[in-house]
Design a protein around this motif. Structure first.
Motif, PDB file in Angstrom:
ATOM      1  N   LYS A  62      37.389  47.451  61.855  1.00 42.36           N
ATOM      2  CA  LYS A  62      37.723  46.854  63.143  1.00 42.36           C
ATOM      3  C   LYS A  62      37.855  47.891  64.246  1.00 42.36           C
ATOM      4  N   ASP A  63      38.139  49.126  63.862  1.00 43.96           N
ATOM      5  CA  ASP A  63      38.449  50.180  64.831  1.00 43.96           C
ATOM      6  C   ASP A  63      37.163  50.807  65.359  1.00 43.96           C
ATOM      7  N   PRO A  64      36.897  50.714  66.661  1.00 46.45           N
ATOM      8  CA  PRO A  64      35.662  51.330  67.189  1.00 46.45           C
ATOM      9  C   PRO A  64      35.613  52.839  66.979  1.00 46.45           C
ATOM     10  N   HIS A  86      30.991  46.833  63.012  1.00 48.25           N
ATOM     11  CA  HIS A  86      32.257  46.807  63.740  1.00 48.25           C
ATOM     12  C   HIS A  86      32.826  45.396  63.624  1.00 48.25           C
ATOM     13  N   SER A  88      35.980  42.931  61.078  1.00 48.15           N
ATOM     14  CA  SER A  88      36.984  42.852  60.022  1.00 48.15           C
ATOM     15  C   SER A  88      36.321  42.540  58.686  1.00 48.15           C
ATOM     16  N   ASP A 138      41.675  47.129  66.656  1.00 46.06           N
ATOM     17  CA  ASP A 138      40.468  46.936  67.467  1.00 46.06           C
ATOM     18  C   ASP A 138      40.891  46.952  68.920  1.00 46.06           C
ATOM     19  N   ASN A 223      47.761  42.709  64.568  1.00 47.51           N
ATOM     20  CA  ASN A 223      46.445  42.783  63.939  1.00 47.51           C
ATOM     21  C   ASN A 223      46.177  41.663  62.932  1.00 47.51           C
TER      22      ASN A 223
END
Length: 323
Positions: A62-64, A86, A88, A138, A223
């Motif tokens: 999820k984290d760019p 990108h 979950s 995210d 989250n």
């Protein structure tokens, strides 16, 4: 900013995914695998090193910043057997329906927050560094922790802190947060929140910052971590081929309880008690393969690993399922 991350239970997780269950099983090195939480790629890189030319690895995060770590810079993964999304891990079934319609031979989920997220003050995950009270994994979408605390009522705040942080002083903390907000100064930074919680918590657990449980609760809530974990587990089960492995690393009791319950539920048949001699109404789908904790040496080298638990299960064949 370059922040280091030490992968927890690295070899144990990779071994669990790639161990051939019996002689007739397909070669695990030629399989298709999912890394549901790429992070900084420790598990992914170790898996790629063990896969053969026909193997594939499909990763999610999820984290760019995690996606950027996989695709740009000197450490980018250029291996053609690898791809990253990108997104979950809750969405892995939809992604693999197009990319790997035959399913997966193994799914790994390394839960929680990574060291680069914790150690970057700009992300707002830790009370150890002063920074904006964000906590989103995210950063391109969703509500930050500060925004939630600025609009939620006392009951909602207390419920989140109690349910997701198992904090017995949740009501006192919620009252203090609302009082500060009504005074025109809602907490917008990690230091402000940490200071407020310290004043509201009456007793402290030895060796633990009084804000620990509140920060955990807000991060999980912002989250939707527990809801996505349940969705991800169901998605993983739907993807796994016969003999495929599910490996999940959790770091606190709320996560581990969900994983344990899921594996237990899927590893027993359901029988209609009103008709006890009728065939089972639901088949066995998983075989539990064990629970693994970090070694003493790993905990010494990486204290953040001390609470980690790896649970592993195998997807059963139709013949083994009981129906």
């Amino acid at each position: 900013m370059t922040l280091a991350h030490t992968t927890v239970l690295l070899q144990e997780a990779v071994d669990a995914l790639l161990l051939q269950p019996h002689e007739d099983a397909p070669d695990p090195a030629a399989g298709t695998y999912v890394d549901g939480t790429f992070g900084r790629g420790g598990h992914s890189r170790a898996l790629l090193a063990r896969l053969g030319p026909a193997g594939r690895l499909i990763a999610f995060d999820k984290d760019p910043e995690a996606v950027a770590a996989a695709t740009t810079g000197d450490n980018a993964i250029t291996d053609p057997r690898f791809e990253i999304h990108h997104a979950s891990f809750a969405s892995m079934a939809e992604a693999l329906a197009q990319r790997a319609p035959a399913g997966a031979d193994g799914v790994l989920m390394d839960l929680g927050v990574s060291s680069p997220q914790i150690d970057n003050p700009a992300r707002g995950f830790s009370f150890r560094f002063d920074g904006p009270l964000d906590m989103r994994m995210d950063t391109t979408r969703g509500e930050s922790a500060a925004d939630f605390l600025a609009r939620a009522d006392e009951r909602q705040i207390a419920q989140v802190i109690r349910d997701y942080g198992e904090e017995r002083f949740a009501v006192s903390i919620a009252k203090a947060l609302v009082a500060r907000r009504e005074g025109g100064k809602p907490p917008r930074t990690t230091a402000e929140l940490s200071e407020l919680v310290a004043g509201a918590v009456k007793t402290r657990e030895a060796g633990q910052n009084p804000a620990t449980r509140t920060f955990q609760a807000l991060r999980i809530f912002v989250n939707a971590e527990l809801e996505e974990l349940e969705q991800g587990l169901r998605a993983a089960l739907s993807l796994l081929k016969t003999d495929g492995r599910l490996a999940v690393i959790s770091f606190h009791s709320l996560e581990d309880r969900i994983v344990k319950t899921f594996i237990q539920h899927e590893s027993r048949v359901e029988v209609d008690r009103r008709a006890p001699f009728a065939p089972p109404s639901r088949a066995l789908r998983l075989q539990p393969l064990g629970r693994i904790k970090p070694s003493e040496g790993e905990v010494r080298e990486n204290p953040r690993s001390r609470s980690a638990v790896l649970r592993v299960a195998r997807r059963l064949s139709a013949e083994e399922s009981g129906l």
